[in-house]
Scaffold this active site. Structure first.
Site, PDB file in Angstrom:
ATOM      1  N   GLU A   1       0.810  -1.220   0.000  1.00  0.00           N
ATOM      2  CA  GLU A   1       0.000   0.000   0.000  1.00  0.00           C
ATOM      3  C   GLU A   1       0.844   1.271   0.000  1.00  0.00           C
ATOM      4  O   GLU A   1       0.470   2.271  -0.608  1.00  0.00           O
ATOM      5  CB  GLU A   1      -0.957  -0.005   1.196  1.00  0.00           C
ATOM      6  CG  GLU A   1      -2.102  -1.006   1.060  1.00  0.00           C
ATOM      7  CD  GLU A   1      -1.688  -2.447   1.314  1.00  0.00           C
ATOM      8  OE1 GLU A   1      -0.573  -2.660   1.834  1.00  0.00           O
ATOM      9  OE2 GLU A   1      -2.474  -3.359   0.996  1.00  0.00           O
TER      10      GLU A   1
ATOM     11  N   GLN B   1      -7.493  -1.511  -0.939  1.00  0.00           N
ATOM     12  CA  GLN B   1      -8.554  -2.522  -0.997  1.00  0.00           C
ATOM     13  C   GLN B   1      -9.603  -2.399   0.115  1.00  0.00           C
ATOM     14  O   GLN B   1     -10.798  -2.593  -0.131  1.00  0.00           O
ATOM     15  CB  GLN B   1      -7.909  -3.908  -0.990  1.00  0.00           C
ATOM     16  CG  GLN B   1      -8.622  -4.894  -1.854  1.00  0.00           C
ATOM     17  CD  GLN B   1      -7.719  -6.055  -2.246  1.00  0.00           C
ATOM     18  OE1 GLN B   1      -7.249  -6.799  -1.397  1.00  0.00           O
ATOM     19  NE2 GLN B   1      -7.482  -6.218  -3.530  1.00  0.00           N
ATOM     20  N   PHE B   2      -9.161  -2.087   1.313  1.00  0.00           N
ATOM     21  CA  PHE B   2     -10.071  -1.841   2.441  1.00  0.00           C
ATOM     22  C   PHE B   2      -9.449  -0.745   3.286  1.00  0.00           C
ATOM     23  O   PHE B   2      -8.223  -0.618   3.347  1.00  0.00           O
ATOM     24  CB  PHE B   2     -10.246  -3.103   3.303  1.00  0.00           C
ATOM     25  CG  PHE B   2     -11.097  -4.162   2.661  1.00  0.00           C
ATOM     26  CD1 PHE B   2     -12.468  -4.197   2.889  1.00  0.00           C
ATOM     27  CD2 PHE B   2     -10.533  -5.104   1.829  1.00  0.00           C
ATOM     28  CE1 PHE B   2     -13.253  -5.170   2.292  1.00  0.00           C
ATOM     29  CE2 PHE B   2     -11.317  -6.087   1.224  1.00  0.00           C
ATOM     30  CZ  PHE B   2     -12.684  -6.122   1.460  1.00  0.00           C
TER      31      PHE B   2
ATOM     32  N   PRO C   1      -0.498   0.947   6.134  1.00  0.00           N
ATOM     33  CA  PRO C   1       0.844   1.014   5.559  1.00  0.00           C
ATOM     34  C   PRO C   1       1.034   2.217   4.628  1.00  0.00           C
ATOM     35  O   PRO C   1       2.166   2.619   4.360  1.00  0.00           O
ATOM     36  CB  PRO C   1       0.967  -0.294   4.766  1.00  0.00           C
ATOM     37  CG  PRO C   1      -0.109  -1.191   5.282  1.00  0.00           C
ATOM     38  CD  PRO C   1      -1.196  -0.304   5.804  1.00  0.00           C
TER      39      PRO C   1
ATOM     40  N   HIS D   1     -11.632  -4.942   7.997  1.00  0.00           N
ATOM     41  CA  HIS D   1     -12.383  -4.696   6.772  1.00  0.00           C
ATOM     42  C   HIS D   1     -13.635  -3.874   7.066  1.00  0.00           C
ATOM     43  O   HIS D   1     -14.536  -3.827   6.250  1.00  0.00           O
ATOM     44  CB  HIS D   1     -12.824  -6.010   6.123  1.00  0.00           C
ATOM     45  CG  HIS D   1     -11.707  -6.813   5.507  1.00  0.00           C
ATOM     46  ND1 HIS D   1     -10.675  -7.315   6.229  1.00  0.00           N
ATOM     47  CD2 HIS D   1     -11.485  -7.196   4.217  1.00  0.00           C
ATOM     48  CE1 HIS D   1      -9.858  -8.003   5.416  1.00  0.00           C
ATOM     49  NE2 HIS D   1     -10.320  -7.933   4.193  1.00  0.00           N
TER      50      HIS D   1
END
Ligand code: TPP
Ligand code: TPP
Ligand code: MG
Ligand code: MG
Lengths: 379, 332, 379, 332
Positions: B68, B90-91, B97, B137
């Protein structure tokens, strides 16, 4: 010597038992400690049958709405179990990802814990006393630093223990992987890094993930002993892991192992690999299944036959249905559980209030405020 | 991409709307490129970028390595060099990071270089709970980024707003975090214009007008609030404001409404303490002090880690908690 | 072949001009493009005199309270300038750290910008039109990703440009270094990574920073071309940088260069290296100063003598005092500067209010509120 | 280490107090180890760990590679394995790369493992502006971490508090971020007990009592507030509260004070929007609504990136701004 070679390195690949069941006796001679003895291999195979079955059942649980997302482990059992067999249960410590269930179970994690985890229940992470591991790790690539720190503690306290961490090929792209490798190597701690290179990170193939020819060569950056092994070959994994773990235990520092394997299933139940993966590739790897070749080996040695296979598949069903029953029998936690483990001591006042009322608003919480509301209306 | 029959008939989901906005911006602006984990052939784990790689090629819809900070950092470089990168994280849990690159570089570059170097990037990030997902998530970190000067933070709750705000974000010359409430991704469809349009960043929307109390919220909570409003007695008139932009948020809209109603409840999924609810409550106090008939209430997530999914619905503010707080506030 | 070598790598070290001024003609034959021509070498040397002088003066500015913390570049001029000479000014792009001032100045950054930066003034980062670089970077290890992204844009747009990033040995420990290297290599972008291994990261020596024998081998992890060069040898740096940059420009992807050099000064003016560094080590490196050997080389070729040295030292003083005057002549920015560059467009209302009043409190800001205060007292 | 003559005569600086606390905890608890960049031979860039490596050896005071995520992540591992690691992050600006490990692991491990795995670590971080430092060396990110469930956030402003709170933090079984206001490091000396003592995390301190208005602050701003109080007319009585712990903060002390005074000004260096001032203002509104005679004011950093040092004193709330806000609040 103005243009001189100042450093050289190479990567070896180890395979002991090939996909046809052919065994290289020179690499792991009978009776030598680097060779899994027959009884170990037999136990391992039986265990794999259970693991594989539970894996399939977990998949179905998700499909039938009885469990959340689940990442199948199918096809990667040898990579996990080969390491677990080489490590000391109750002494060495695992920091896993989520595709080495077999290793965790072998080292004592109650099987239903992993189902509980994927059923959205933190108690699946409440590792029992004496079982030496961290829970499954969701954020990719982050747990290797914990293993390094744990190994560091062993070194400081001069305990003959080893921390072993599992992760995928994709995980090696994260910065934390790099930092963990570097810390482990500079501090020379007893930590073993196991990369399960299953060729995919969700939809991203290894070639897009990295431009290096092997994953194993990433360890060269840290001057760390490294090897590539056939991860579907229980014997190769065992031999390499044993060497790395015992070197670490003896004070020889960390090692890296690339276990080349393959994700036979979808990434998780939320994924559909047909969108991005050539079915021919999967087909080819089905033939390299670690269980097939181990069965061939055992059969060739007269230790296994179809009848025993059938018998143990039945046994596995019983075990697995018990595991599922246990997991599903555990009641939903109370809402107190949301709060109670936030801190060790008594909860901060505001948090205690939130717990007691299951509310965050201030009105209706404090007696004094209730009294005041009369005043408010007079205003 | 022409709209499917389903879209023509029933309208677009949030996912469809975002996908359409991305496609249209890529179509007319060659500088726009998408990057992230699995955004290519796979179309993203939520299929938001579905079909875009096929249409625009592997050079403009790029599957990156799993990193990330790398995604954010190279997106910053792309932006510096004149591209309009749209990284996907993505989430929201995996913003961690990328935090350093986002807050210490993307957010600071314009001012640290006194305008010489600018970072026109739009980070797309699914956000929030309620979809029975695994750990990390389901979080709602918007307040963290609202407290980070130099970033704009957007969170639409409807397909219409998503399309207009995403196009505005992409065209914005500064970094924008575009949070997509994942619970709403496919929860309903809406007919929205096919042509491109923008909704200005920083403008709230009055979802329903009212005179007795103001509810301020954003993201998926908008629908919990609507459900709560449904439970109100006939004679109670609640004004519902969807903030849409978290920073810079539309304080004027909030203040105006509360000066009218005198009462307010702020609702969000993130933990209460030091969440955006605190900011909104404070702003109201500062600018509506003498109009306030009761203390502004915060109906929020608890000050705990977001629990795994067996308990997530107990954690998230729901219609019951919201309705109760509205009533307590009215009764005060 | 069950135990087979699947990968091999080695690291070469390049030195062309050694510390005694001896030149290896085979490695950089006269007249060949990989050899700096006499006029270039001469210009470079003259430039180094100015850089070194400005560096010393900057140190004194801090000591006399006229500037904040400053990190001296002394001893690392060849590593910086060798790269700058090999890159195309006005086309290629630098993402620096803070110890390659010479490279930035050579590529057109007005010299006083760097002083301004360390004087606590963002206008030292306001890179002029046409000068192709990012400003000095404070957070270690973070700028390499920007270079990778910039190079990526060049690749997408098929521009024959190269992004070049400088960083220290310590910076290679950060996760971002790893991610930048991996992105650059998988995407095959025209990016050149220059590590100035000056043996120290503040008080931490290279051996504690990493356990690898060279920094150069870190690139093996990414399958990236890599070399170790004598960073105090302008000719070696130039040759290696030229090769890497032109390979990148031609579509050959990224490269890594470890320039072995030494930090002759303290880490910064806030540091006192005597606390942790053996003076003998420093002593030994003073003899390897890149300027001494370049001067020897030029003298041997009849291009330099003591008179010219004295003449150019005088010139340097004049230039540098002009630079200092310019930097110090720039007035403190107005407080509007705190706000005006936060966003491109008009400021958000609240921020505009903060700018106008230099206050964050709400009272006394809004006319209406002022009016209301009468009401308040009646309450 | 025996105290120096200077310390005996004039007292200890904040740096001395922290150093003493570290030494004493290391002395009596073998599990305590220090790790970070330059903490060893060099004694840290602020010399806070001066002499400790010499005294306790290179195995207990460890110079790590330059990698904040690595420092935080291995500290988490050490803590899991029963050690009591005290990582130092050199400046608050470099918490960025460690953000993921700190917030997604250290903060979550106890609850995600339902108590099976715990992380007793204390992260020491110099914080705040005012020392003419370079970029990213002057920020105040405490609200970010206060909004992160599972973390405790401490910021002492005096040598006495620093020693007691640091010892309490080290002994705390959970992760604590211990922010050290760098402007105060050597700004004054104080006589403090030589023996070990603790100050409970979560307790504010009333620095001066008063009846007309409450000022809530923490860190280096305490001294700006004191300077502002000095400028008040004789007949104005201000109560000054040093929060000391940012999470869980002492809402009771604040609420009690404001119920008495009816007016409040919160002061902090961090940007105003979504800062801790918002939380405190909201809590006051929620619990002192009918006692409030004027809106709670926030005197804070601006919603911009912390400027380089030529302008930092214009950015930071100073005695003038604080005094003015107190007077406006009193006049309301
Ligand atoms: C930090 C982070 N980023 C992204 C994800 C989303 N994600 C989950 S699994 C996965 C791929 C992991 O690939 P690999 O490391 O090879 O492990 P595998 O799943 O193949 O076993 C991704 C991107 C995540 N969980 N954590
Ligand atoms: C992310 C980050 N962590 C820590 C620091 C503090 N710091 C400044 S310079 C430095 C050492 C850098 O060493 P190296 O990369 O070798 O560069 P050098 O100073 O030797 O040129 C450190 C630790 C920083 N600036 N950024
Ligand atoms: Mg994988
Ligand atoms: Mg260095």
């Amino acid at each position: 010597m103005p243009l001189k070679t100042v450093y050289k390195a190479q990567i070896e690949n180890l395979q002991v038992l090939d996909e046809n069941g052919v065994f290289d006796e020179k690499l792991a001679p009978e009776g030598k400690p680097e060779r899994l003895a027959d009884d170990q291999a037999l136990e391992a195979y039986k265990f794999m049958i259970v693991c594989r079955h539970l894996d399939e059942v977990a998949f179905k649980l998700q499909r039938s709405g009885r469990m959340g997302t689940y990442p199948q482990n199918k096809g990667q059992e040898a990579a996990a179990l080969g390491v677990a067999l080489a490590a000391r249960k109750g002494e060495d410590f695992f920091c896993p990802c989520y595709r080495e269930n077999a290793a965790l179970w072998w080292h004592g994690l109650p099987m239903h814990y992993i189902l509980l985890h994927w059923m959205g229940d933190e108690r699946g992470n409440q590792i029992p006393e004496g079982v030496r591991m961290t829970p499954l790790s969701i954020p990719i690539g982050t747990q290797m630093l914990h293993a390094t720190g744990i190994a560091w503690a062993y070194k400081i306290r001069k305990e003959p223990r080893v921390a072993i961490t599992f992760f995928g090929d994709g995980a090696t792209s994260e910065g934390d992987f790099h930092e963990a490798m570097n810390f482990a190597s500079t501090l020379q701690v007893p930590c073993v890094f196991i990369c399960q290179n299953n060729h995919w990170a969700i939809s991203v193939p290894r070639e897009i993930q990295m431009n290096s020819e092997t994953v194993a060569q990433k360890a060269i950056a840290y001057g760390m002993p490294t090897i590539q092994v056939d991860g579907n070959d229980l014997f190769a994994v065992y031999k390499a892991a044993r060497e790395a773990i015992e070197r670490a235990r003896a004070g020889g520092g960390p090692s890296f192992i690339e276990a080349v394997t393959y994700r036979l299933g979808d990434h998780t139940t939320a994924d559909d690999a047909r969108r991005y993966r050539d079915p021919n590739e999967v087909e080819a790897w089905i033939g390299k299944d670690p269980m097939i070749r181990l069965r061939k080996y055992l059969s060739a040695r007269g230790l296994w036959d179809d009848a025993r296979q059938a018998e143990h598949e039945e046994k596995a069903k019983v075990i697995v249905s018990e595991v599922v029953k246990t997991a599903e029998g555990i009641e939903k936690p109370t809402t107190d559980d949301i709060f109670d483990h936030t801190f060790a001591g008594p909860l901060p006042v505001e948090l205690e209030r939130q717990k007691a009322t299951m509310r965050t608003s201030s009105l209706g919480q404090e007696p004094e405020q209730a009294g005041l509301s009369g005043e408010a209306r007079r205003m | 991409m022409p709209r499917s029959d389903m879209m023509i008939e029933k309208g677009l989901t949030l996912v469809d709307a975002i996908n359409e906005a991305l496609a249209q911006e890529m179509e007319h602006d060659q500088r726009v490129i998408l990057l992230g984990e699995d955004v290519g052939l796979n179309g993203g784990v939520f299929r938001v970028t579905d079909g875009l790689q096929k249409r625009f090629g592997v050079d403009r819809v790029v599957d990156t390595p799993l990193a990330e900070s790398g995604i954010m950092g190279t997106a910053i470089g792309l932006a510096m060099a004149g591209m309009r990168p749209i990284p996907e994280i993505q989430f929201e849990g995996f913003l961690g990071p990328a935090y350093d690159q986002l807050t210490n570089h993307a957010a600071r570059y314009r001012t640290r270089s006194r305008g010489a170097i600018t970072i026109p990037l739009t980070v797309r990030v699914p956000v929030g709970g309620g979809i029975h997902a695994p750990e990390l998530h389901s979080d709602s970190p918007e307040a963290i980024y609202a407290h980070t000067p130099g970033l704009k933070v957007v969170m639409p709750s409807t397909p219409y707003d998503a399309k207009g705000l995403l196009i505005a974000s992409i065209r914005d010359p500064d970094p924008v975090i575009f949070f997509e409430p994942k619970r709403v991704y496919r929860s309903f469809r809406e007919h929205i214009p096919e042509e491109e349009y923008t909704i200005p960043i920083g403008q709230a929307k009055v979802v329903s007008e009212g005179t007795d109390l103001t509810v301020v919220t954003w993201g998926a909570s908008v629908f919990e609030c609507l459900a709560a409003l449904d439970r109100m007695p006939e004679d109670v008139s609640v004004e519902l404001i969807d903030l849409r932009t978290i920073y810079p948020f539309d304080a004027d809209a909030v203040v105006e409404s509360v000066r009218k109603t005198g009462r307010c409840v702020v609702v969000h999924e993130a933990p209460k303490t030091a969440g955006m609810g605190a900011e909104i409550s404070s702003i109201i106090q500062e600018h509506c002090f003498l109009h306030l008939k009761s203390p502004v209430q915060r109906v929020a997530g608890f000050d705990t880690v977001m629990p795994y999914y067996k308990l997530e619905l107990d954690y998230l503010p729901d219609a019951t908690r919201i309705a109760e707080s509205i009533q307590q506030t009215l009764a005060y």
